[in-house]
Design a protein around this motif. Structure first.
Motif, mmCIF file in Angstrom:
data_model
loop_
_atom_site.group_PDB
_atom_site.id
_atom_site.type_symbol
_atom_site.label_atom_id
_atom_site.label_comp_id
_atom_site.label_asym_id
_atom_site.label_seq_id
_atom_site.Cartn_x
_atom_site.Cartn_y
_atom_site.Cartn_z
ATOM 1 N N PRO A 38 0.797 -1.232 0.000
ATOM 2 C CA PRO A 38 0.000 0.000 0.000
ATOM 3 C C PRO A 38 0.831 1.284 0.000
ATOM 4 C CG PRO A 38 -0.837 -1.555 1.630
ATOM 5 C CD PRO A 38 0.492 -2.072 1.187
ATOM 6 N N TYR A 39 2.142 1.163 0.370
ATOM 7 C CA TYR A 39 2.974 2.366 0.511
ATOM 8 C C TYR A 39 4.080 2.435 -0.537
ATOM 9 C CZ TYR A 39 0.457 1.790 4.824
ATOM 10 O OH TYR A 39 -0.544 1.592 5.720
ATOM 11 N N ARG A 40 4.001 1.578 -1.538
ATOM 12 C CA ARG A 40 4.996 1.586 -2.608
ATOM 13 C C ARG A 40 4.619 2.620 -3.659
ATOM 14 N NH1 ARG A 40 6.140 -4.982 -3.325
ATOM 15 N NH2 ARG A 40 6.945 -5.272 -1.193
ATOM 16 N N GLN A 41 4.526 3.845 -3.193
ATOM 17 C CA GLN A 41 4.127 4.941 -4.069
ATOM 18 C C GLN A 41 5.102 6.094 -3.885
ATOM 19 O OE1 GLN A 41 -0.032 5.965 -3.575
ATOM 20 N NE2 GLN A 41 -0.502 3.918 -2.791
ATOM 21 N N ALA A 42 5.512 6.689 -4.975
ATOM 22 C CA ALA A 42 6.454 7.808 -4.911
ATOM 23 C C ALA A 42 5.889 8.959 -4.087
ATOM 24 C CB ALA A 42 6.812 8.274 -6.313
ATOM 25 N N ASP A 43 4.570 9.136 -4.118
ATOM 26 C CA ASP A 43 3.967 10.231 -3.370
ATOM 27 C C ASP A 43 4.243 10.118 -1.871
ATOM 28 O OD1 ASP A 43 2.989 11.490 -5.567
ATOM 29 O OD2 ASP A 43 0.919 10.775 -5.351
ATOM 30 N N ALA A 44 4.344 8.887 -1.368
ATOM 31 C CA ALA A 44 4.567 8.695 0.074
ATOM 32 C C ALA A 44 5.935 9.198 0.505
ATOM 33 C CB ALA A 44 4.403 7.225 0.432
ATOM 34 N N LEU A 45 6.871 9.304 -0.459
ATOM 35 C CA LEU A 45 8.241 9.714 -0.158
ATOM 36 C C LEU A 45 8.588 11.072 -0.767
ATOM 37 C CD1 LEU A 45 10.065 6.305 -0.757
ATOM 38 C CD2 LEU A 45 9.273 7.262 1.408
ATOM 39 N N ILE A 76 8.223 6.247 9.673
ATOM 40 C CA ILE A 76 9.463 6.917 9.294
ATOM 41 C C ILE A 76 9.196 8.418 9.351
ATOM 42 C CG2 ILE A 76 11.130 7.315 7.438
ATOM 43 C CD1 ILE A 76 10.440 4.509 6.399
ATOM 44 N N LYS A 77 10.089 9.129 10.031
ATOM 45 C CA LYS A 77 9.951 10.589 10.128
ATOM 46 C C LYS A 77 11.304 11.226 9.823
ATOM 47 C CE LYS A 77 6.539 10.193 13.871
ATOM 48 N NZ LYS A 77 5.351 10.659 13.152
ATOM 49 N N PRO A 78 11.312 12.404 9.231
ATOM 50 C CA PRO A 78 12.591 13.071 8.958
ATOM 51 C C PRO A 78 13.226 13.604 10.233
ATOM 52 C CG PRO A 78 10.776 14.485 8.318
ATOM 53 C CD PRO A 78 10.164 13.172 8.705
ATOM 54 N N TYR A 79 14.549 13.547 10.280
ATOM 55 C CA TYR A 79 15.326 14.154 11.355
ATOM 56 C C TYR A 79 15.476 15.640 11.053
ATOM 57 C CZ TYR A 79 19.390 15.055 14.387
ATOM 58 O OH TYR A 79 20.253 15.559 15.332
ATOM 59 N N VAL A 80 15.055 16.488 11.991
ATOM 60 C CA VAL A 80 15.059 17.934 11.799
ATOM 61 C C VAL A 80 15.988 18.551 12.836
ATOM 62 C CG1 VAL A 80 13.644 20.018 11.728
ATOM 63 C CG2 VAL A 80 12.696 17.838 10.947
ATOM 64 N N THR A 81 17.036 19.214 12.393
ATOM 65 C CA THR A 81 18.072 19.668 13.312
ATOM 66 C C THR A 81 17.564 20.667 14.345
ATOM 67 O OG1 THR A 81 18.758 21.317 11.680
ATOM 68 C CG2 THR A 81 19.962 19.246 11.708
ATOM 69 N N LEU A 109 20.232 8.734 5.435
ATOM 70 C CA LEU A 109 19.625 8.379 4.147
ATOM 71 C C LEU A 109 20.694 8.506 3.064
ATOM 72 C CD1 LEU A 109 17.206 7.674 2.363
ATOM 73 C CD2 LEU A 109 16.647 10.120 2.287
ATOM 74 N N GLU A 110 21.139 7.359 2.559
ATOM 75 C CA GLU A 110 22.174 7.350 1.527
ATOM 76 C C GLU A 110 21.599 7.733 0.169
ATOM 77 O OE1 GLU A 110 25.712 4.302 0.142
ATOM 78 O OE2 GLU A 110 23.676 3.495 0.413
ATOM 79 N N ARG A 111 20.481 7.090 -0.200
ATOM 80 C CA ARG A 111 19.840 7.402 -1.478
ATOM 81 C C ARG A 111 18.459 6.771 -1.520
ATOM 82 N NH1 ARG A 111 20.339 3.118 -5.408
ATOM 83 N NH2 ARG A 111 21.605 1.385 -4.587
ATOM 84 N N VAL A 112 17.668 7.230 -2.468
ATOM 85 C CA VAL A 112 16.354 6.640 -2.726
ATOM 86 C C VAL A 112 16.409 5.950 -4.077
ATOM 87 C CG1 VAL A 112 13.879 7.041 -2.971
ATOM 88 C CG2 VAL A 112 15.241 8.493 -1.430
ATOM 89 N N ILE A 168 11.477 13.476 0.570
ATOM 90 C CA ILE A 168 12.326 12.833 1.575
ATOM 91 C C ILE A 168 13.809 12.968 1.254
ATOM 92 C CG2 ILE A 168 12.469 10.495 0.582
ATOM 93 C CD1 ILE A 168 11.894 9.458 3.461
ATOM 94 N N GLU A 169 14.137 13.101 -0.039
ATOM 95 C CA GLU A 169 15.550 13.207 -0.415
ATOM 96 C C GLU A 169 16.169 14.529 0.056
ATOM 97 O OE1 GLU A 169 13.229 14.554 -4.122
ATOM 98 O OE2 GLU A 169 12.979 13.229 -2.383
ATOM 99 N N GLY A 170 15.386 15.440 0.555
ATOM 100 C CA GLY A 170 15.908 16.693 1.079
ATOM 101 C C GLY A 170 16.410 16.588 2.508
ATOM 102 N N PHE A 171 16.267 15.404 3.120
ATOM 103 C CA PHE A 171 16.716 15.194 4.499
ATOM 104 C C PHE A 171 17.907 14.243 4.520
ATOM 105 C CE2 PHE A 171 12.278 16.349 4.713
ATOM 106 C CZ PHE A 171 12.231 17.272 5.749
#
Length: 296
Positions: free
Chosen positions: A73-80, A168-173, A139-142, A83-86
């Motif tokens: 159900p979560y194999r969708q690009a929209d869900a991510l 999964i949540k982004p780490y925010v400094t 996060l190395e890569r997507v 995310i590559e900005g973190f």
């Protein structure tokens, strides 16, 4: 589905009702009557097929590679999206390899040698009333176009292969970084790393990246804090192989006694002597000698 995943699903069925209702619900739709029921959004994949040898905290083995594969159900690009900005992510996951529920509110942290007790909520012990894990990973890569949908490649995780991930949540400094914070008893216990000796014939069986990661993991001393012996040979599953090793402690009474594998015995003595004679005071916790491999 593995046995432990099946047990997890059965446990959720008992506590939350029909898990099928959760799996079949559209993404984002609340399941009526489920209350606090959760289900995995993804599973983690790493070289570790057992708990033995997994770093005690995320980030200690910074080069340890793992992947996060999402459930359908979560194999969708929209869900991510975004995310590559973190650089770092928080993983919220289940200690699914602990078969028994915690029966004590006191635990023995490995960083204290496994002999001192602290409260479970003052520790990161896996033996908790609710066996939930929290890890910060790089996060190395997507990988956007894999056969399993978007896959996250991360570094530095402390999760076993097959671990279910619940969020999964982004780490925010600005919110998550507190460099001046006290860290309790861990401030008084520096992490000691072992010197690692791997014979050439063993090293050749790994790629350069995996060999570097293996050394990093072994340097953390995979042995249980309360069962450390210089006489015992240990085995650590890693990347489909069982890595056999012994540890030479740093003390003046120990000498290489000839019981190590011939390919590693001379390195054992040479490395031990070098460590004992270091003049800068930076003596590590000992020397780990890899003795050989078997199929894991």
């Amino acid at each position: 589905m593995t046995n432990h995943h099946q047990r997890l699903d059965e446990s959720l069925q008992e506590s939350c009702g029909d898990i099928g209702a959760v799996d079949s619900a559209p993404v984002g739709e609340q399941v009526t009557g489920c209350g606090e029921c959760f289900h995995p959004i993804a599973y983690f994949h790493s070289p570790f097929t057992s708990k033995f040898g997994i770093p005690k905290q995320s980030g200690l083995a910074a080069g340890l590679h793992g992947t996060i594969v999402f459930e359908p159900p979560y194999r969708q690009a929209d869900a991510l999206r975004g995310i590559e900005g973190f650089d770092y992510l928080w993983l919220i996951w289940l200690f699914n390899a602990n078969p028994h529920q915690s029966g004590s509110l006191l635990v023995r942290p490995p960083v204290l040698g496994g002999n001192q007790k602290v409260g479970v909520f003052a520790s990161r012990s896996p033996f908790r009333p609710n066996p939930i894990g929290l890890s910060s990973v790089l996060l190395e890569r997507v990988e956007w176009d894999s056969p399993q949908g978007p896959v996250l490649h991360v570094l530095g995780a402390d999760l076993m292969d097959g671990t279910p991930i619940y969020d999964i949540k982004p780490y925010v400094t600005y919110a998550d970084c507190h460099p001046e914070a006290r860290s309790g008893f861990t401030d008084l216990s520096k992490i000691q790393r072992l010197e690692v000796v791997i014979p050439d014939e063993v090293a050749r069986q790994f790629t350069p990246d995996k060999l570097r990661t293996l050394k990093e993991v072994l340097s953390l001393d995979p042995r249980p804090a309360y069962q450390r012996s210089s006489e015992k040979t240990y085995g650590m599953p890693f990347g489909g192989k069982d890595v056999k090793f012994k540890v030479v402690e740093n003390d003046s009474t120990h000498g290489c006694d000839g019981h190590d594998a011939q390919s590693a015995s001379s390195a054992c003595c040479a490395t031990e002597n070098a460590l004992l004679n270091m003049s800068d005071g930076a003596v590590r916790g000992g020397t780990l000698i890899v003795l050989g491999l078997s199929e894991g």
